[in-house]
Structures are given as C-alpha cells and as structure tokens.
Design a protein around this motif. Structure first.
Motif, short mmCIF file in Angstrom:
data_model
loop_
_atom_site.label_atom_id
_atom_site.label_comp_id
_atom_site.label_asym_id
_atom_site.label_seq_id
_atom_site.Cartn_x
_atom_site.Cartn_y
_atom_site.Cartn_z
N VAL A 1 50.35 -13.74 -31.52
CA VAL A 1 50.37 -14.02 -32.96
C VAL A 1 49.74 -15.37 -33.32
O VAL A 1 49.42 -15.63 -34.46
CB VAL A 1 51.79 -13.92 -33.54
N LYS A 2 49.62 -16.28 -32.33
CA LYS A 2 48.91 -17.56 -32.49
C LYS A 2 49.48 -18.43 -33.62
O LYS A 2 48.77 -18.78 -34.59
CB LYS A 2 47.42 -17.31 -32.69
N PRO A 3 50.73 -18.82 -33.52
CA PRO A 3 51.30 -19.71 -34.54
C PRO A 3 50.80 -21.14 -34.40
O PRO A 3 50.49 -21.60 -33.31
CB PRO A 3 52.81 -19.63 -34.25
N HIS A 4 50.74 -21.83 -35.52
CA HIS A 4 50.43 -23.25 -35.51
C HIS A 4 51.71 -24.09 -35.32
O HIS A 4 51.65 -25.19 -34.79
CB HIS A 4 49.74 -23.65 -36.82
N ILE A 5 52.83 -23.52 -35.76
CA ILE A 5 54.13 -24.20 -35.70
C ILE A 5 55.15 -23.25 -35.10
O ILE A 5 55.18 -22.07 -35.43
CB ILE A 5 54.58 -24.64 -37.11
N VAL A 6 56.01 -23.77 -34.23
CA VAL A 6 57.16 -23.03 -33.73
C VAL A 6 58.42 -23.75 -34.17
O VAL A 6 58.55 -24.98 -34.02
CB VAL A 6 57.13 -22.88 -32.19
N ILE A 7 59.35 -23.00 -34.73
CA ILE A 7 60.64 -23.53 -35.17
C ILE A 7 61.73 -22.97 -34.27
O ILE A 7 61.79 -21.76 -34.02
CB ILE A 7 60.95 -23.13 -36.63
N THR A 8 62.59 -23.85 -33.77
CA THR A 8 63.76 -23.42 -33.02
C THR A 8 64.86 -24.46 -33.23
O THR A 8 64.75 -25.32 -34.12
CB THR A 8 63.41 -23.21 -31.53
N GLN B 1 47.37 -23.10 -28.05
CA GLN B 1 48.05 -24.37 -28.25
C GLN B 1 48.77 -24.41 -29.59
O GLN B 1 48.14 -24.42 -30.66
CB GLN B 1 47.04 -25.53 -28.20
N VAL B 2 50.09 -24.41 -29.56
CA VAL B 2 50.89 -24.67 -30.76
C VAL B 2 50.71 -26.14 -31.14
O VAL B 2 50.67 -27.01 -30.27
CB VAL B 2 52.37 -24.35 -30.49
N GLN B 3 50.60 -26.42 -32.43
CA GLN B 3 50.31 -27.78 -32.86
C GLN B 3 51.57 -28.64 -33.03
O GLN B 3 51.56 -29.83 -32.73
CB GLN B 3 49.51 -27.76 -34.17
N SER B 4 52.64 -28.03 -33.53
CA SER B 4 53.86 -28.80 -33.77
C SER B 4 55.10 -27.94 -33.55
O SER B 4 55.07 -26.73 -33.78
CB SER B 4 53.91 -29.37 -35.20
N LEU B 5 56.17 -28.59 -33.13
CA LEU B 5 57.48 -27.98 -33.01
C LEU B 5 58.40 -28.59 -34.07
O LEU B 5 58.36 -29.81 -34.32
CB LEU B 5 58.08 -28.26 -31.63
N ARG C 1 60.80 -33.23 -35.73
CA ARG C 1 59.41 -32.76 -35.57
C ARG C 1 58.80 -33.37 -34.31
O ARG C 1 58.96 -34.57 -34.06
CB ARG C 1 58.58 -33.14 -36.79
N ARG C 2 58.13 -32.55 -33.54
CA ARG C 2 57.39 -33.02 -32.37
C ARG C 2 55.98 -32.46 -32.43
O ARG C 2 55.77 -31.25 -32.39
CB ARG C 2 58.06 -32.58 -31.06
N ASP C 3 55.00 -33.36 -32.54
CA ASP C 3 53.60 -32.95 -32.57
C ASP C 3 53.07 -32.83 -31.16
O ASP C 3 53.30 -33.70 -30.31
CB ASP C 3 52.77 -33.95 -33.36
N LEU C 4 52.32 -31.76 -30.90
CA LEU C 4 51.79 -31.49 -29.57
C LEU C 4 50.29 -31.75 -29.48
O LEU C 4 49.72 -31.71 -28.38
CB LEU C 4 52.08 -30.03 -29.20
#
Length: 254
Positions: free
Chosen positions: A105-112, A152-156, A243-246
């Motif tokens: 699905v190629k998300p830019h952001i992952v939330i957990t 590559q996810v950009q941010s968590l 928030r954690r930027d990757l």
C-alpha cells in the motif's frame, strides 16, 4: 501522495483501537482527501468483531478493508480459533506480514501506539514492536525479499496520552483494565502533536459505537458511554502523538 495529502497506515492491536485512539485523525484525513489503510493484529476475518471493524471504518469514511493478521486476542480464544495469542506469536511471522502490506500500500506515515502501549496493554506494546520492526525492514531491500519491493515510510506517529489528559479522565477509564498506579501519562515535553479533532468527534463516537461486541463486554467502553456529554467531549476531542521522522523533514500529518 494524493495531491499534498500523505497516505497513512494504522497498525492496531484490536478492533476498536483505530476508533478510540485515532478516530478523529482518520476522519479528518479522509475529509482532506487522504487515503487510510489499517492493520488489525487480532481477531480473524469473518468474526463478529472483524465485521464491526469494517462498519466502524465506514463511519470514519475509510473504504479500504482492514488487513487482519488473524492472531488471537488474549483471553478470547474464539477471536481466532486454533491461532496463537498475538503476544505469543512468532515475531518474524507478524513482522513479515506487515512488511508485505507496507510494501503493497506504500504509506508515507505509519501510526501505532507509543512504546508503553498507551497504558501498558501487552497487545498494544507488541503491536508497537511489530510496527517498528516492519517499518525498518520494509525499507531494506535485503529483508523479506519475497515480500515486494522496498518502501521507505517517512514518519511514524505514536498514539499517547498526556499527563493532563490522563488526570482529566482517561486514568479512570483505563484503570478498568490495568493498574492505575502504572498510568501517569506522558510528560508534555515528550509529546510532539496535540491534535484538536473536536470537529470530527461525532464521527469518531459513531465509529466507537459500531463495535457492539466490545461494548457488551468492556467495562471501559460502558464507562465511557455513561459519561456526561461534556466529559465525553473532553476525552474524544484530543488525540496526542509522538512523532519520529525516518527521512529528512519527515511527513507532516497535521
């Protein structure tokens, strides 16, 4: 991205977590024209709570079906017959499944959840660990080479509850399922985003109420439903995140 709106993926332990902890954020994101995907780690496809999850997501405007990992909810064996409890599952299997979905699905952001699982819930803590491992592995072309091309996810964004929010009512609710001494809340200087989602509170509450099975079982949700409207609004209208930027600059959800 859809225009300037990122695609987000939520990784949650149970059906209802997507609505309780991030319902306002998801509804807001959909209204902005964004795309939302979800992974739910427990309960099997076709079980009552899976079907309620689909209904809850629809209340928020999410039309993509949830990805169910199909592990058992601790203490509820009928949630996934003949499957291990999520916390007892092989980490490599769970991580691999989420890696494949991220690459799909190629998300830019992952939330957990945050590292403490918001309030110490073992399934939440395990979902946090699985999500982090999967995000890192998904970006590495040497990992899970049979699970799609690296992404590559950009941010968590990690769901958390601030000290003021906890003292303002959340502690009395989550104490129904855990030791109240162990839930002081996250200090303000460790919270990066405090989102006012009051405009989407009605959708969020409708999504929570779609989880009928959990309402019949959960003391926490029953206590939430019994709150005065003003107290419920205070709880529902704020969603907090670390928030954690990757990648440099990351991806700003808000």
């Amino acid at each position: 991205m859809t225009g300037d709106v990122p695609r987000i993926l939520g990784v949650h332990a149970h059906p209802d977590d997507e609505s309780i902890w991030t319902g306002g954020t998801l509804a807001r994101h959909i209204e902005r024209g964004g795309i939302v995907d979800t992974v739910t780690c427990t309960w099997a496809t076709g079980t009552p709570r899976h079907l309620e999850l689909i209904d809850a997501l629809a209340q928020l405007g999410v039309d993509h079906p949830p990805k169910m990992l199909g592990y058992a909810d601790g203490g509820v064996p009928e949630s996934a017959p003949d499957q291990p409890k999520f916390v007892d599952s092989r980490l490599n299997d769970a991580v691999g499944a989420v890696v494949e979905y991220i690459r799909d699905v190629k998300p830019h952001i992952v939330i957990t959840y945050d590292a403490y699982g918001v309030y110490g819930h073992p399934d939440h803590i395990h979902a946090h660990r699985v999500a982090l491992a999967a995000v890192e592995a998904a970006a590495d072309s040497h990992m899970y080479i049979d699970r799609g091309a690296a992404w590559q996810v950009q941010s968590l964004y990690f769901v958390t509850i601030g000290e003021e929010q906890m003292a303002g009512g959340w502690n009395r609710l989550v104490a129904k399922t855990t030791d109240p001494i162990a839930i002081p809340g996250t200090p303000a200087d460790r919270i990066d985003v405090i989102a006012d989602v009051g405009a989407w509170q009605a959708k969020k509450w409708q999504a929570i109420k779609a989880h009928h099975t959990e309402f019949n079982r959960s003391r926490t949700l029953k206590s939430m439903a019994a709150l005065e409207p003003e107290a419920l609004e205070r709880l529902m209208s704020i969603e907090s995140f670390q928030r954690r930027d990757l990648v440099p600059g990351g991806c700003d959800l808000f």
